[in-house]
Design a protein around this motif. Sequence first.
Motif, PDB file in Angstrom:
ATOM      1  N   ASN A   9      -2.211  -4.052  -8.588  1.00  0.00           N
ATOM      2  CA  ASN A   9      -2.550  -4.484  -9.953  1.00  0.00           C
ATOM      3  C   ASN A   9      -3.562  -3.533 -10.579  1.00  0.00           C
ATOM      4  OD1 ASN A   9      -2.677  -7.914  -8.830  1.00  0.00           O
ATOM      5  ND2 ASN A   9      -0.941  -6.890  -9.759  1.00  0.00           N
ATOM      6  N   LEU A  10      -4.593  -3.186  -9.810  1.00  0.00           N
ATOM      7  CA  LEU A  10      -5.620  -2.273 -10.322  1.00  0.00           C
ATOM      8  C   LEU A  10      -5.024  -0.911 -10.662  1.00  0.00           C
ATOM      9  CD1 LEU A  10      -8.678  -2.982  -8.004  1.00  0.00           C
ATOM     10  CD2 LEU A  10      -8.451  -3.566 -10.423  1.00  0.00           C
ATOM     11  N   ASN A  11      -4.148  -0.438  -9.788  1.00  0.00           N
ATOM     12  CA  ASN A  11      -3.565   0.891  -9.996  1.00  0.00           C
ATOM     13  C   ASN A  11      -2.719   0.986 -11.253  1.00  0.00           C
ATOM     14  OD1 ASN A  11      -4.735   2.395  -7.965  1.00  0.00           O
ATOM     15  ND2 ASN A  11      -3.214   1.753  -6.449  1.00  0.00           N
ATOM     16  N   LEU A  12      -2.154  -0.123 -11.712  1.00  0.00           N
ATOM     17  CA  LEU A  12      -1.413  -0.109 -12.979  1.00  0.00           C
ATOM     18  C   LEU A  12      -2.306   0.451 -14.084  1.00  0.00           C
ATOM     19  CD1 LEU A  12       0.888  -0.926 -14.977  1.00  0.00           C
ATOM     20  CD2 LEU A  12      -0.280  -3.136 -15.150  1.00  0.00           C
ATOM     21  N   GLY A  13      -3.476  -0.123 -14.262  1.00  0.00           N
ATOM     22  CA  GLY A  13      -4.390   0.319 -15.312  1.00  0.00           C
ATOM     23  C   GLY A  13      -5.061   1.638 -15.010  1.00  0.00           C
TER      24      GLY A  13
END
Length: 186
Positions: free
Chosen positions: A78-82
């Motif tokens: 999830n963090l890597n998306l942003g």
Amino acid sequence: MKILIIGATGAIGKIVTPALAQKHEVITAGRNSGDIQVDISSADSIKAMFNLVKNIDACVCVAGDSHTGDLATLTEENLNLGIKNKLIGQANLVLIGQNYLNDNGSFTLTSGKMGDKPIKNAAGKAIVNGGINSFMMAASLEMPRGLRINVVSPSKISDIPVNDLIDGYLKSIENGTNGEIIKINY
């Protein structure tokens, strides 16, 4: 002035692009639409875009996704998306684009209120928006050839008067501002 707007068909882009086009030559870029296609999560795609567009005075990015959700279910994915899309994507626009923009040109990045005033379920947005703000402040101290860089940091788009949002982007592009987080409707 010749302005490249990345994300022109998104929520902010639909507001800002027509306003800028009233006074400037605008070239639009997006993942699936625009005058030029670009995926800001790819440095190669960014380089290809800048090789196609010449004599740019300003680069405005109103694109980039990030995760919304509670801390208990937040994952590295999830963090890597942003991080990959919005944070690194906008940083790469500057790192690569500084070699292409005209002297005394400007970059305008977009973060968001969650970088300064996070709320519950916004850790994914907070890390990305805070990172964009910090990158811009540091980069503004080293920009070559008179280039400038600023960040527009809006609160929730549906809560912002349209003219306030437009004025924030105009301030970054037209007023000689450098190294500023332009907060809209906090």
